[in-house]
Enzyme design. Structure first.
Site, mmCIF file in Angstrom:
data_model
loop_
_atom_site.group_PDB
_atom_site.id
_atom_site.type_symbol
_atom_site.label_atom_id
_atom_site.label_comp_id
_atom_site.label_asym_id
_atom_site.label_seq_id
_atom_site.Cartn_x
_atom_site.Cartn_y
_atom_site.Cartn_z
ATOM 1 N N ASN A 9 49.481 48.617 40.196
ATOM 2 C CA ASN A 9 50.212 47.454 40.713
ATOM 3 C C ASN A 9 51.092 46.909 39.588
ATOM 4 O OD1 ASN A 9 51.060 45.073 41.829
ATOM 5 N ND2 ASN A 9 49.030 44.132 41.972
ATOM 6 N N LYS A 11 53.185 44.628 39.782
ATOM 7 C CA LYS A 11 53.440 43.185 39.989
ATOM 8 C C LYS A 11 54.930 42.866 39.785
ATOM 9 C CE LYS A 11 48.717 42.208 38.730
ATOM 10 N NZ LYS A 11 47.715 41.218 38.409
ATOM 11 N N HIS A 94 46.376 40.300 48.220
ATOM 12 C CA HIS A 94 46.120 40.330 46.780
ATOM 13 C C HIS A 94 45.803 38.910 46.301
ATOM 14 C CE1 HIS A 94 46.850 40.457 42.475
ATOM 15 N NE2 HIS A 94 46.520 41.743 42.560
ATOM 16 N N GLU A 96 46.767 37.170 43.930
ATOM 17 C CA GLU A 96 47.919 36.324 43.575
ATOM 18 C C GLU A 96 48.609 35.798 44.823
ATOM 19 O OE1 GLU A 96 49.427 39.260 40.932
ATOM 20 O OE2 GLU A 96 47.839 38.720 39.526
ATOM 21 N N GLU A 166 38.435 42.685 43.866
ATOM 22 C CA GLU A 166 39.041 42.162 42.638
ATOM 23 C C GLU A 166 38.599 40.712 42.436
ATOM 24 O OE1 GLU A 166 42.932 44.326 41.586
ATOM 25 O OE2 GLU A 166 43.397 42.961 43.199
ATOM 26 N N GLY A 172 43.739 40.018 35.085
ATOM 27 C CA GLY A 172 44.660 39.655 34.009
ATOM 28 C C GLY A 172 44.044 38.824 32.900
ATOM 29 N N SER A 208 41.210 43.616 35.144
ATOM 30 C CA SER A 208 41.108 43.979 33.726
ATOM 31 C C SER A 208 40.550 45.388 33.497
ATOM 32 C CB SER A 208 40.296 42.925 32.961
ATOM 33 O OG SER A 208 40.959 41.680 33.007
ATOM 34 N N GLY A 230 47.975 45.010 34.716
ATOM 35 C CA GLY A 230 48.568 45.027 33.379
ATOM 36 C C GLY A 230 48.583 46.396 32.701
HETATM 37 P P1 PGA Z 1 44.841 43.436 36.007
HETATM 38 O O1 PGA Z 1 45.316 43.183 37.530
HETATM 39 O O2 PGA Z 1 44.518 44.889 35.890
HETATM 40 O O3 PGA Z 1 46.045 43.032 35.193
HETATM 41 O O4 PGA Z 1 43.667 42.574 35.770
HETATM 42 C C1 PGA Z 1 44.670 43.803 38.594
HETATM 43 C C2 PGA Z 1 45.349 43.424 39.886
HETATM 44 O O5 PGA Z 1 45.829 42.293 40.005
HETATM 45 O O6 PGA Z 1 45.412 44.231 40.819
#
Ligand code: PGA
Length: 246
Positions: A9, A11, A94, A96, A166, A172, A208, A230
């Site tokens: 992803n 983002k 998601h 976010e 998640e 993140g 993460s 990330g």
């Molecule tokens: P992250 O994000 O690996 O940066 O923690 C995961 C995601 O939002 O799918």
């Protein structure tokens, strides 16, 4: 052998030139044979990336979709529009979207329906916040997110049922969920999904994920892959993560 889902992803991390560069780098990597790699780029660059990934088995997905096909919905992009440019997957709900853009469980249900109608594969994202976990609400929140998203659905044959667990507090932050706790929650998610839909899901862990922990997640019996944010948006971290799997 079971499939291994490696979902990236991106983002809103990369501009057009950076996305194109990273796509070329992704295309050069050799992935374990059983893996299914799906990239979720920014909407604006998907068409540019199609020729790069054309000769590979890498697929594309939408980070977010709107449920109506067309209409007076300024700023939205429908699942149908994503499908037309080559997306076969779409993230739904998601963290976010839920927490920064206030999407509701009902929104996820409408999106699931629209995506399935187009024969695309939704990736339903679920997860509890830090506060919900502290208040022992993890199970209640996840069961609710799943039951609402599945309401009224008859799962179509031939479409994989993919869920990403998640935990919001792990996204993140560098504070990943322990693999044993992720496994415990994913086994509950699997049970609720069988209860509500009568279908066995494939569950990905996200939050993460890095080279240091990826093997510990994918070796759990209810975790069949990862959704990486990330660490998927830079060549070095993505490569080192994939190397752990070979
Ligand atoms: P992250 O994000 O690996 O940066 O923690 C995961 C995601 O939002 O799918």
């Amino acid at each position: 052998m079971k499939k291994l889902y490696l979902f990236a992803n991106w983002k809103m991390y990369l501009d057009a030139a950076e996305s194109e560069k990273l796509a070329r780098e992704f295309e050069e990597i050799s992935y374990p044979k059983r893996s299914k790699v799906v990239v979720f780029p920014s909407a604006l660059v998907i068409e540019e990336l199609v020729p790069i990934f054309k000769k590979t088995k890498i697929s594309f997905g939408a980070q977010n979709t709107y449920w109506a096909d067309k209409g007076a919905y300024s700023g939205e992009i429908s699942a149908a529009m994503y499908r037309d440019v080559g997306c076969s997957y779409a993230l739904v709900g998601h963290a976010e979207r839920r927490h920064k853009f206030h999407e509701s469980d009902e929104d996820t249900r409408l999106k699931m329906e629209a995506i399935l109608k187009l024969k695309m594969t939704p990736v339903l994202c679920v997860g509890e916040t830090e506060e919900e976990r502290k208040n022992n609400k993890t199970e209640e929140v996840l069961e609710r997110q799943l039951s609402v998203a599945y309401r009224g659905l008859v799962w179509p044959k031939g479409i994989e049922l993919l869920i990403a667990y998640e935990p919001v507090w792990a996204i993140g932050t560098g504070e990943s969920c322990s693999p044993t706790e992720a496994e415990r929650v994913c086994s509950l998610v699997s049970g609720w999904t069988r209860k509500f839909l009568g279908v066995e899901p494939a569950i990905l862990y996200g939050g993460s994920v890095a080279a240091e922990n990826i093997s510990d997640y994918v070796s759990q019996s209810h975790i069949q892959g990862v959704l990486v944010g990330g660490a998927s948006a830079k060549k070095a971290s993505w490569v080192s993560l994939i190397k752990k799997l070979s």
